[in-house]
Write a protein that holds these residues in place. Structure first.
Motif, PDB file in Angstrom:
ATOM      1  N   PRO A  25      28.052  52.443  36.382  1.00 56.85           N
ATOM      2  CA  PRO A  25      29.295  52.464  35.582  1.00 56.85           C
ATOM      3  C   PRO A  25      30.624  52.413  36.606  1.00 56.85           C
ATOM      4  O   PRO A  25      31.328  52.283  36.220  1.00 56.85           O
ATOM      5  CB  PRO A  25      29.068  54.068  35.089  1.00 56.85           C
ATOM      6  N   ILE A  26      30.335  52.436  37.980  1.00 50.30           N
ATOM      7  CA  ILE A  26      31.378  52.533  38.849  1.00 50.30           C
ATOM      8  C   ILE A  26      31.908  50.912  38.873  1.00 50.30           C
ATOM      9  O   ILE A  26      33.221  50.772  39.109  1.00 50.30           O
ATOM     10  CB  ILE A  26      30.696  52.821  40.432  1.00 50.30           C
ATOM     11  N   ARG A  27      30.890  50.030  38.839  1.00 49.87           N
ATOM     12  CA  ARG A  27      31.135  48.659  39.133  1.00 49.87           C
ATOM     13  C   ARG A  27      32.231  48.143  38.226  1.00 49.87           C
ATOM     14  O   ARG A  27      33.470  47.565  38.595  1.00 49.87           O
ATOM     15  CB  ARG A  27      29.858  47.815  38.634  1.00 49.87           C
ATOM     16  N   PRO A  28      32.054  48.474  36.934  1.00 45.33           N
ATOM     17  CA  PRO A  28      33.238  47.765  35.854  1.00 45.33           C
ATOM     18  C   PRO A  28      34.539  48.321  36.226  1.00 45.33           C
ATOM     19  O   PRO A  28      35.469  47.710  36.251  1.00 45.33           O
ATOM     20  CB  PRO A  28      32.992  48.095  34.444  1.00 45.33           C
ATOM     21  N   ILE A  29      34.485  49.599  36.802  1.00 43.63           N
ATOM     22  CA  ILE A  29      35.835  50.290  37.117  1.00 43.63           C
ATOM     23  C   ILE A  29      36.614  49.744  38.390  1.00 43.63           C
ATOM     24  O   ILE A  29      37.584  49.269  38.290  1.00 43.63           O
ATOM     25  CB  ILE A  29      35.932  51.737  37.222  1.00 43.63           C
ATOM     26  N   ASP A  30      35.705  49.009  39.218  1.00 47.92           N
ATOM     27  CA  ASP A  30      36.110  48.578  40.292  1.00 47.92           C
ATOM     28  C   ASP A  30      36.698  47.016  39.942  1.00 47.92           C
ATOM     29  O   ASP A  30      37.670  46.703  40.349  1.00 47.92           O
ATOM     30  CB  ASP A  30      34.791  48.384  41.367  1.00 47.92           C
ATOM     31  N   ASP A  31      35.920  46.449  39.071  1.00 48.85           N
ATOM     32  CA  ASP A  31      36.378  45.241  38.503  1.00 48.85           C
ATOM     33  C   ASP A  31      37.535  45.229  38.040  1.00 48.85           C
ATOM     34  O   ASP A  31      38.502  44.390  38.179  1.00 48.85           O
ATOM     35  CB  ASP A  31      35.442  44.573  37.568  1.00 48.85           C
ATOM     36  N   ILE A  32      38.018  46.152  37.145  1.00 53.82           N
ATOM     37  CA  ILE A  32      39.159  46.433  36.327  1.00 53.82           C
ATOM     38  C   ILE A  32      40.339  46.436  37.209  1.00 53.82           C
ATOM     39  O   ILE A  32      41.240  45.929  37.337  1.00 53.82           O
ATOM     40  CB  ILE A  32      39.215  47.503  35.458  1.00 53.82           C
ATOM     41  N   ILE A  33      40.006  47.467  38.596  1.00 56.36           N
ATOM     42  CA  ILE A  33      41.118  47.748  39.539  1.00 56.36           C
ATOM     43  C   ILE A  33      41.175  46.369  40.109  1.00 56.36           C
ATOM     44  O   ILE A  33      42.744  46.075  40.330  1.00 56.36           O
ATOM     45  CB  ILE A  33      40.618  48.807  40.445  1.00 56.36           C
ATOM     46  N   ASP A  34      40.361  45.641  40.298  1.00 54.21           N
ATOM     47  CA  ASP A  34      40.467  44.318  41.114  1.00 54.21           C
ATOM     48  C   ASP A  34      41.112  43.599  40.272  1.00 54.21           C
ATOM     49  O   ASP A  34      42.075  42.804  41.027  1.00 54.21           O
ATOM     50  CB  ASP A  34      39.214  43.685  41.263  1.00 54.21           C
ATOM     51  N   LYS A  35      40.922  43.271  39.046  1.00 54.26           N
ATOM     52  CA  LYS A  35      41.723  42.485  38.295  1.00 54.26           C
ATOM     53  C   LYS A  35      43.202  42.864  38.101  1.00 54.26           C
ATOM     54  O   LYS A  35      44.055  42.117  37.950  1.00 54.26           O
ATOM     55  CB  LYS A  35      41.187  42.262  36.659  1.00 54.26           C
ATOM     56  N   LEU A  36      43.509  44.267  37.722  1.00 54.65           N
ATOM     57  CA  LEU A  36      44.875  44.866  37.710  1.00 54.65           C
ATOM     58  C   LEU A  36      45.593  44.399  38.773  1.00 54.65           C
ATOM     59  O   LEU A  36      46.685  44.080  39.026  1.00 54.65           O
ATOM     60  CB  LEU A  36      44.612  46.240  37.755  1.00 54.65           C
ATOM     61  N   TRP A  37      44.936  44.641  40.235  1.00 54.65           N
ATOM     62  CA  TRP A  37      45.547  44.402  41.466  1.00 54.65           C
ATOM     63  C   TRP A  37      45.903  42.899  41.780  1.00 54.65           C
ATOM     64  O   TRP A  37      46.826  42.653  42.006  1.00 54.65           O
ATOM     65  CB  TRP A  37      44.369  44.836  42.642  1.00 54.65           C
ATOM     66  N   ASP A  38      45.001  42.045  41.274  1.00 53.15           N
ATOM     67  CA  ASP A  38      45.195  40.535  41.437  1.00 53.15           C
ATOM     68  C   ASP A  38      46.614  40.114  40.326  1.00 53.15           C
ATOM     69  O   ASP A  38      47.332  39.302  41.012  1.00 53.15           O
ATOM     70  CB  ASP A  38      44.010  39.837  40.710  1.00 53.15           C
ATOM     71  N   HIS A  39      46.505  40.941  39.254  1.00 56.86           N
ATOM     72  CA  HIS A  39      47.450  40.508  38.435  1.00 56.86           C
ATOM     73  C   HIS A  39      48.940  41.092  38.902  1.00 56.86           C
ATOM     74  O   HIS A  39      49.852  40.235  38.685  1.00 56.86           O
ATOM     75  CB  HIS A  39      47.201  41.312  37.021  1.00 56.86           C
TER      76      HIS A  39
END
Ligand code: SF4
Ligand code: SF4
Length: 233
Positions: A25-39
């Motif tokens: 479950p940690i992985r999707p949170i990392d992905d979301i944070i990465d995406k938000l940060w990219d955005h």
């Protein structure tokens, strides 16, 4: 009760429970944070590009500071005392910055940028709004500014044969020009007519390109001042 251990229903449940996002479950949170940060980074980059474009346009222009568009700009109490090179004037209870502004240098940059009056930061002409809104490209907007400066040079060259234009705003120049005696006008009637035409054409171009009946409003406790473009070109 039927045994559902081997049923399709149970297999579906089992398949779901081993899906990677549930297994880690940690992985999707990392992905979301990465995406938000990219955005966020992309947004900052876009903001920076936008600011660069606005700044490039304004430093090629200066027409709202040099007396072409306005004769005065409203000051608010928070602006404090106006010190040289800025000049101010009063009308009833209101204070105004006198234009052309002497803080504008030959590169069309503001030499008191960090301490400039509030109205200077608040004012946005129609062309700048169009640039920021993506309605016009920087290249086309810069071209419009260049045309305005060509108009201005040509107008001043002709009108300057009749009246003093040094360090004066367009409105003052226009008033002096229109106030010329008959004798002065007929000294070179053809050039005088040309000057009249150029003044009109320049004013028309400025109104159409930089102003669109907009009001510049600056809210400031305790007073609210609103600058109607009464002194428009
Ligand atoms: S008139 Fe518009 S483009 Fe020109 S300096 Fe002022 S805000 Fe910038
Ligand atoms: S203070 Fe700066 S921004 Fe304001 S009118 Fe003068 S030159 Fe322009």
């Amino acid at each position: 009760m039927p045994d559902r251990a081997g049923s399709d229903f149970n297999r579906k449940i089992q398949t779901r429970t081993v899906a990677p996002e549930v297994a880690n479950p940690i992985r999707p949170i990392d992905d979301i944070i990465d995406k938000l940060w990219d955005h966020r980074l992309r947004q900052s980059e876009n903001d920076r590009k936008q600011m660069d474009a606005s700044s490039t346009l304004c430093t090629s222009c200066g027409l709202c500071c040099d007396g072409s568009l306005f004769r005065i700009a409203p000051l608010v109490p928070e602006d404090g005392a106006v010190t040289p090179p800025l000049r101010s004037q009063e009308d009833d209870d209101e204070r105004f910055l006198s234009l052309p502004c002497r803080a504008l240098d030959s590169e069309k940059c503001c030499t008191v940028y960090d301490h400039r009056p509030r109205i200077c930061g608040a004012f946005r002409c129609a062309l700048l709004d169009q640039l920021d809104g993506g309605i016009i490209t920087l290249q086309d907007a810069t071209q419009k500014v260049a045309v305005a400066h060509q108009h201005k040079s040509r107008t001043l060259a002709v009108v300057g044969q009749f009246v003093d234009t040094d360090g004066r705003g367009m409105k003052d120049i226009k008033q002096s020009y229109r106030g010329l005696s008959n004798a002065d006008q007929t000294r070179d009637a053809r050039s005088y007519k040309e000057g009249e035409f150029l003044l009109k054409a320049f004013g028309h171009y400025l109104r159409n390109t930089f102003l669109d009946n907009r009001q510049v409003t600056l809210n400031s406790a305790p007073s609210t001042i609103s600058k109607q473009e009464a002194d428009r070109p």
